[in-house]
Enzyme design. Sequence first.
Site, PDB file in Angstrom:
ATOM      1  N   SER A  62     -24.225  -6.343  -9.342  1.00 24.66           N
ATOM      2  CA  SER A  62     -24.389  -7.547 -10.196  1.00 24.66           C
ATOM      3  C   SER A  62     -23.001  -8.171 -10.486  1.00 24.66           C
ATOM      4  O   SER A  62     -22.701  -9.442 -10.548  1.00 24.66           O
ATOM      5  CB  SER A  62     -24.926  -7.156 -11.670  1.00 24.66           C
ATOM      6  OG  SER A  62     -26.141  -6.642 -11.326  1.00 24.66           O
TER       7      SER A  62
ATOM      8  N   GLN B   5     -66.106  -6.918 -19.259  1.00 27.24           N
ATOM      9  CA  GLN B   5     -65.200  -7.952 -19.826  1.00 27.24           C
ATOM     10  C   GLN B   5     -63.958  -7.398 -19.816  1.00 27.24           C
ATOM     11  O   GLN B   5     -62.939  -8.186 -19.398  1.00 27.24           O
ATOM     12  CB  GLN B   5     -65.429  -8.079 -21.321  1.00 27.24           C
ATOM     13  CG  GLN B   5     -64.794  -8.933 -22.349  1.00 27.24           C
ATOM     14  CD  GLN B   5     -65.364 -10.198 -22.069  1.00 27.24           C
ATOM     15  OE1 GLN B   5     -66.510 -10.664 -22.092  1.00 27.24           O
ATOM     16  NE2 GLN B   5     -64.394 -10.959 -21.502  1.00 27.24           N
TER      17      GLN B   5
ATOM     18  N   GLU C 216     -21.651  -4.647  -2.331  1.00 22.33           N
ATOM     19  CA  GLU C 216     -20.963  -3.447  -1.902  1.00 22.33           C
ATOM     20  C   GLU C 216     -21.347  -2.225  -2.856  1.00 22.33           C
ATOM     21  O   GLU C 216     -21.972  -2.430  -3.866  1.00 22.33           O
ATOM     22  CB  GLU C 216     -19.456  -3.674  -1.809  1.00 22.33           C
ATOM     23  CG  GLU C 216     -19.155  -4.878  -1.109  1.00 22.33           C
ATOM     24  CD  GLU C 216     -17.769  -5.308  -1.014  1.00 22.33           C
ATOM     25  OE1 GLU C 216     -16.851  -4.579  -1.758  1.00 22.33           O
ATOM     26  OE2 GLU C 216     -17.357  -6.217  -0.309  1.00 22.33           O
TER      27      GLU C 216
ATOM     28  N   GLU D 193     -30.959 -10.728  -5.088  1.00 23.10           N
ATOM     29  CA  GLU D 193     -30.472 -12.241  -5.459  1.00 23.10           C
ATOM     30  C   GLU D 193     -30.221 -12.325  -7.229  1.00 23.10           C
ATOM     31  O   GLU D 193     -30.744 -13.592  -7.688  1.00 23.10           O
ATOM     32  CB  GLU D 193     -31.351 -13.343  -5.115  1.00 23.10           C
ATOM     33  CG  GLU D 193     -31.566 -13.247  -3.389  1.00 23.10           C
ATOM     34  CD  GLU D 193     -31.483 -14.368  -2.767  1.00 23.10           C
ATOM     35  OE1 GLU D 193     -31.687 -15.483  -3.312  1.00 23.10           O
ATOM     36  OE2 GLU D 193     -31.932 -14.303  -1.723  1.00 23.10           O
TER      37      GLU D 193
HETATM   38  C1  LIG Z   1     -34.230  -4.660  -0.534  1.00 25.27           C
HETATM   39  C2  LIG Z   1     -33.015  -5.358  -0.902  1.00 25.27           C
HETATM   40  C3  LIG Z   1     -32.515  -6.256  -0.227  1.00 25.27           C
HETATM   41  C4  LIG Z   1     -31.124  -6.702  -0.729  1.00 25.27           C
HETATM   42  N1  LIG Z   1     -30.815  -7.728   0.153  1.00 25.27           N
HETATM   43  C5  LIG Z   1     -29.445  -8.280  -0.140  1.00 25.27           C
HETATM   44  C6  LIG Z   1     -28.736  -9.190   0.567  1.00 25.27           C
HETATM   45  O1  LIG Z   1     -29.275  -9.741   1.369  1.00 25.27           O
HETATM   46  N2  LIG Z   1     -27.527  -9.401   0.333  1.00 25.27           N
HETATM   47  C7  LIG Z   1     -26.864  -9.016  -0.848  1.00 25.27           C
HETATM   48  O2  LIG Z   1     -25.401  -9.115  -1.075  1.00 25.27           O
HETATM   49  N3  LIG Z   1     -27.358  -8.011  -1.397  1.00 25.27           N
HETATM   50  C8  LIG Z   1     -28.668  -7.611  -1.418  1.00 25.27           C
HETATM   51  N4  LIG Z   1     -29.282  -6.598  -2.123  1.00 25.27           N
HETATM   52  C9  LIG Z   1     -28.520  -6.103  -3.308  1.00 25.27           C
HETATM   53  C10 LIG Z   1     -28.966  -6.666  -4.636  1.00 25.27           C
HETATM   54  O3  LIG Z   1     -28.685  -7.911  -4.779  1.00 25.27           O
HETATM   55  C11 LIG Z   1     -28.264  -5.811  -5.716  1.00 25.27           C
HETATM   56  O4  LIG Z   1     -28.975  -4.590  -5.663  1.00 25.27           O
HETATM   57  C12 LIG Z   1     -28.434  -6.332  -7.041  1.00 25.27           C
HETATM   58  O5  LIG Z   1     -27.628  -7.450  -7.040  1.00 25.27           O
HETATM   59  C13 LIG Z   1     -27.983  -5.558  -8.011  1.00 25.27           C
HETATM   60  O6  LIG Z   1     -26.826  -4.874  -7.842  1.00 25.27           O
HETATM   61  P1  LIG Z   1     -26.725  -2.986  -7.771  1.00 25.27           P
HETATM   62  O7  LIG Z   1     -27.870  -2.684  -6.995  1.00 25.27           O
HETATM   63  O8  LIG Z   1     -25.590  -2.693  -7.569  1.00 25.27           O
HETATM   64  O9  LIG Z   1     -27.087  -2.605  -9.494  1.00 25.27           O
HETATM   65  P2  LIG Z   1     -25.981  -2.925 -10.652  1.00 25.27           P
HETATM   66  O10 LIG Z   1     -25.211  -4.160 -10.700  1.00 25.27           O
HETATM   67  O11 LIG Z   1     -25.209  -1.544 -10.444  1.00 25.27           O
HETATM   68  O12 LIG Z   1     -27.227  -2.838 -11.844  1.00 25.27           O
HETATM   69  C14 LIG Z   1     -27.733  -1.605 -12.293  1.00 25.27           C
HETATM   70  C15 LIG Z   1     -28.447  -1.963 -13.832  1.00 25.27           C
HETATM   71  O13 LIG Z   1     -27.513  -2.715 -14.681  1.00 25.27           O
HETATM   72  C16 LIG Z   1     -27.722  -3.929 -15.033  1.00 25.27           C
HETATM   73  N5  LIG Z   1     -26.701  -4.709 -15.099  1.00 25.27           N
HETATM   74  C17 LIG Z   1     -25.638  -4.856 -14.527  1.00 25.27           C
HETATM   75  N6  LIG Z   1     -24.794  -5.806 -15.102  1.00 25.27           N
HETATM   76  C18 LIG Z   1     -25.344  -6.225 -16.262  1.00 25.27           C
HETATM   77  C19 LIG Z   1     -24.809  -7.174 -17.367  1.00 25.27           C
HETATM   78  N7  LIG Z   1     -23.816  -7.798 -17.134  1.00 25.27           N
HETATM   79  N8  LIG Z   1     -25.955  -7.574 -18.173  1.00 25.27           N
HETATM   80  C20 LIG Z   1     -27.015  -6.591 -18.130  1.00 25.27           C
HETATM   81  N9  LIG Z   1     -27.344  -5.732 -17.351  1.00 25.27           N
HETATM   82  C21 LIG Z   1     -26.603  -5.631 -16.413  1.00 25.27           C
HETATM   83  C22 LIG Z   1     -28.519  -4.537 -13.677  1.00 25.27           C
HETATM   84  O14 LIG Z   1     -29.545  -5.524 -14.061  1.00 25.27           O
HETATM   85  C23 LIG Z   1     -29.557  -3.263 -13.452  1.00 25.27           C
HETATM   86  O15 LIG Z   1     -30.501  -3.104 -14.102  1.00 25.27           O
HETATM   87  C24 LIG Z   1     -30.624  -6.293  -1.681  1.00 25.27           C
HETATM   88  C25 LIG Z   1     -31.080  -5.348  -2.523  1.00 25.27           C
HETATM   89  C26 LIG Z   1     -32.390  -4.557  -2.020  1.00 25.27           C
HETATM   90  C27 LIG Z   1     -32.790  -3.547  -2.776  1.00 25.27           C
END
Ligand SMILES: Cc1cc2nc3c(=O)[nH]c(=O)nc-3n(C[C@H](O)[C@H](O)[C@H](O)COP(=O)(O)OP(=O)(O)OC[C@H]3O[C@@H](n4cnc5c(N)ncnc54)[C@H](O)[C@@H]3O)c2cc1C
Length: 382
Positions: A132, A279, A127, A363
Amino acid sequence: MDFNPCMKHKVVRQAVRDFAETEIAPVVYDLDREARFPWDIIEKMRPLNFFGLQVPKAYGGAEVDGISYAITIEELSRVSAAIGLCISVHNSVGAYPISAFGTAAQREKFLPALGRGERIGAFCLTEANAGSDAGGVETQAVREEDGFIINGTKIFVTNGGVCGLSLVFAVTPQEQGARGGSVFMVEKETPGFSVGEIEDLCGMRANPVSSLFFENCRVPLENLLGRVGDGMKIGLAALDTGRIGIAAQALGIAQGAFDASVKYAKERHQFKKPIAAFQTIQNYLADMATEIDAGRLLLYRACAFKDEGRPFGTEAAKAKLFCSRLASRVTNLAVQIHGGYGYSKEYDVERYFRDAKVTEIYEGTSEVQRVVIARGVLSQPR
Ligand SMILES: Cc1cc2nc3c(=O)[nH]c(=O)nc-3n(C[C@H](O)[C@H](O)[C@H](O)COP(=O)(O)OP(=O)(O)OC[C@H]3O[C@@H](n4cnc5c(N)ncnc54)[C@H](O)[C@@H]3O)c2cc1C
């Protein structure tokens, strides 16, 4: 320890490779450019049981072993990562949780249609304020007589634009024992369910990733998967399996970019020689080949652990972390080997380069994989 693929796995690889090269490769450029989901190809994949890979045979599925599953996703993604993504998400985080946590009645109701690909599965956790941190989910399911009313918005849902059944993570604050959230199976016909705009993404453009909206969306009690409060448990189990799929997808992207690079390096001449004679180009190819081999070993080990019924979460996270990073490195080198042409959409490596990046994000990001791996490592007795 036998490093040779058995006959079954050789046959699976060849069959999927033939399908991908015959049916998908000729249109893969157009699908990416037009961001088009290929219903005609999906139609051909249905009778071949691509949608039933992780559906038990009792419900009409193929119920393949872990390595066959990884090989299938790898070979699809070697040609089209977007189609590999559709099949991986459908099977591993769409159908698998229902097999693992559903009641007999739920499995009977949903698995045959998922296995035939009549309903494409989606997994809805993310959402706006919960990426994460799955604990930040704000979508709510409120109990009402014999069902739940769901309100909330999910974003970045793979297969979102075409899903027939979505697994939706919601909080159920009014319920006893609700810590951990709950999972609901929402059919696309359910009033209050709607699909948002398809995302305009950097890669995976042939997959209709979208938002999904739930507005007073009423689901019957029998669509609750597991018990109230089982959400985190189901989500983590689904993601362990899903990470095998994403590692396989990343590996397939890397393999595709590598194969294209070997061919190009032999064909392209500069200084009156094929660039493969230099190379530095050989070093690039050697590094790419070594990383791909290492990733494949990690991936197949995770699959073997799963097939043996051993805990495989840490192994799946290691495979996902390593394979997604190697996909980014290998596709980067593939573009480099192709020089200016590698930066043009005329060449497949440009698409592989764009597709690879997101395997480090969805994921569970690479940072989150390290959290999972560290937790596994630290909990082992030494
Ligand atoms: C093409 C695509 C398809 C997707 N498909 C799905 C789907 O089918 N279902 C679904 O539910 N989601 C889906 N997602 C969402 C995806 O799983 C999330 O984008 C992902 O989990 C990261 O969440 P966020 O984008 O909110 O990033 P954030 O959680 O905001 O993270 C931002 C940055 O902070 C870092 N970070 C956050 N917390 C920590 C921590 N504790 N320690 C260290 N670093 C941290 C992250 O690694 C990242 O580098 C999809 C995303 C994309 C782009």
